[in-house]
Write an enzyme that holds these catalytic residues in place. Structure first.
Site, PDB file in Angstrom:
ATOM      1  N   ARG A 152     -12.954 -14.397   0.199  1.00  0.00           N
ATOM      2  CA  ARG A 152     -14.164 -14.852   0.878  1.00  0.00           C
ATOM      3  C   ARG A 152     -15.399 -14.783  -0.021  1.00  0.00           C
ATOM      4  O   ARG A 152     -16.518 -15.096   0.408  1.00  0.00           O
ATOM      5  CB  ARG A 152     -14.389 -14.009   2.139  1.00  0.00           C
ATOM      6  CG  ARG A 152     -15.464 -14.584   3.026  1.00  0.00           C
ATOM      7  CD  ARG A 152     -15.581 -13.944   4.382  1.00  0.00           C
ATOM      8  NE  ARG A 152     -16.712 -14.539   5.072  1.00  0.00           N
ATOM      9  CZ  ARG A 152     -16.668 -15.687   5.736  1.00  0.00           C
ATOM     10  NH1 ARG A 152     -15.530 -16.352   5.824  1.00  0.00           N
ATOM     11  NH2 ARG A 152     -17.749 -16.180   6.299  1.00  0.00           N
ATOM     12  N   THR A 191     -24.843  -7.601  23.205  1.00  0.00           N
ATOM     13  CA  THR A 191     -25.775  -7.380  24.307  1.00  0.00           C
ATOM     14  C   THR A 191     -25.164  -7.961  25.584  1.00  0.00           C
ATOM     15  O   THR A 191     -24.790  -9.136  25.616  1.00  0.00           O
ATOM     16  CB  THR A 191     -27.133  -8.040  24.032  1.00  0.00           C
ATOM     17  OG1 THR A 191     -27.640  -7.579  22.780  1.00  0.00           O
ATOM     18  CG2 THR A 191     -28.127  -7.680  25.130  1.00  0.00           C
ATOM     19  N   ASP A 233     -17.527 -16.327  10.397  1.00  0.00           N
ATOM     20  CA  ASP A 233     -17.769 -17.739  10.677  1.00  0.00           C
ATOM     21  C   ASP A 233     -17.639 -18.006  12.180  1.00  0.00           C
ATOM     22  O   ASP A 233     -17.224 -17.133  12.954  1.00  0.00           O
ATOM     23  CB  ASP A 233     -16.778 -18.619   9.923  1.00  0.00           C
ATOM     24  CG  ASP A 233     -16.863 -18.441   8.409  1.00  0.00           C
ATOM     25  OD1 ASP A 233     -17.974 -18.140   7.916  1.00  0.00           O
ATOM     26  OD2 ASP A 233     -15.827 -18.594   7.743  1.00  0.00           O
TER      27      ASP A 233
END
Length: 207
Positions: free
Chosen positions: A13, A165, A190
């Protein structure tokens, strides 16, 4: 907990990390409506149940366990635990508590209740001391539902861990739907990873 440094010379990555961390720093948020009907029907206590389900899926996916440690190393935690907010009705402020994670649902909920009893009424930003480095943050906004939610972090471009949240759930067409806002760093997560997380979380709740 084990923190394994990333070998950036061989990391698959690396190109994406370098782009979204250094060249074009980018974080993003996603808000979805989770079907929590099974939790309501099972009469599970909502907050600890969601903490358990979220942490379980965080620990399944590498994209949600990357961090930069105190020594400035990029690495991967082997396991994460939740650090979550509790509200003080008398002062209208909140405190943070953390609970060690275990795979057994009942054992985790018992640990949550013990932490809540010991630290839930203590004032201050961090009610329970000794917060481990391998934590991620969860907060609950139970007073309203929402369609979108975004955190604006001054140092957010160097913060890799996810932030969750939760909002007030509503009933619609016989289902109970709860908003969940997920904030992540594009350098390690991603859209595919975020969607995979939500899919697996919904599947675990439905069991």
């Amino acid at each position: 907990m084990v923190f394994t440094p990333v070998n950036r010379e061989t990391w698959a990555r690396e190109e994406y990390f370098e782009h979204y961390f250094s060249a074009q720093p980018c974080t993003y948020s996603m808000c979805v409506k989770l079907d929590i009907t099974p939790i309501i029907e099972r009469k599970q206590k909502l907050y600890p149940a969601m903490l358990y389900y979220i942490t379980s899926i965080v620990n399944r996916h590498e994209a949600f366990r990357y961090a930069i440690n105190a020594q400035g190393q990029l690495g991967l935690y082997s396991q994460m635990l939740p650090c979550y907010t509790v509200f003080h009705k008398d002062t209208h402020t909140f405190s943070n508590i953390w609970t060690a994670f275990c795979q057994d649902y009942d054992a985790f909920c018992a640990a949550y209740e013990a932490d809540l009893a010991a630290y839930g009424d203590k004032p201050g930003f961090m009610a329970k001391p000794g917060l481990p480095e391998n934590h991620f943050n969860v907060s609950m906004i139970p007073w309203t539902t929402f369609e979108g939610f975004n955190l604006n972090l001054e140092k957010g471009y160097t913060y890799l861990l996810p932030i969750f949240t939760l909002g007030r759930y509503v009933e619609a067409d016989g289902k109970y739907l709860m908003p969940l806002a997920l904030q992540v760093h594009h350098a390690v997560c991603d859209g595919y990873h975020a969607c995979q997380f939500i899919h697996d979380l919904q599947a675990l709740i439905a069991r």
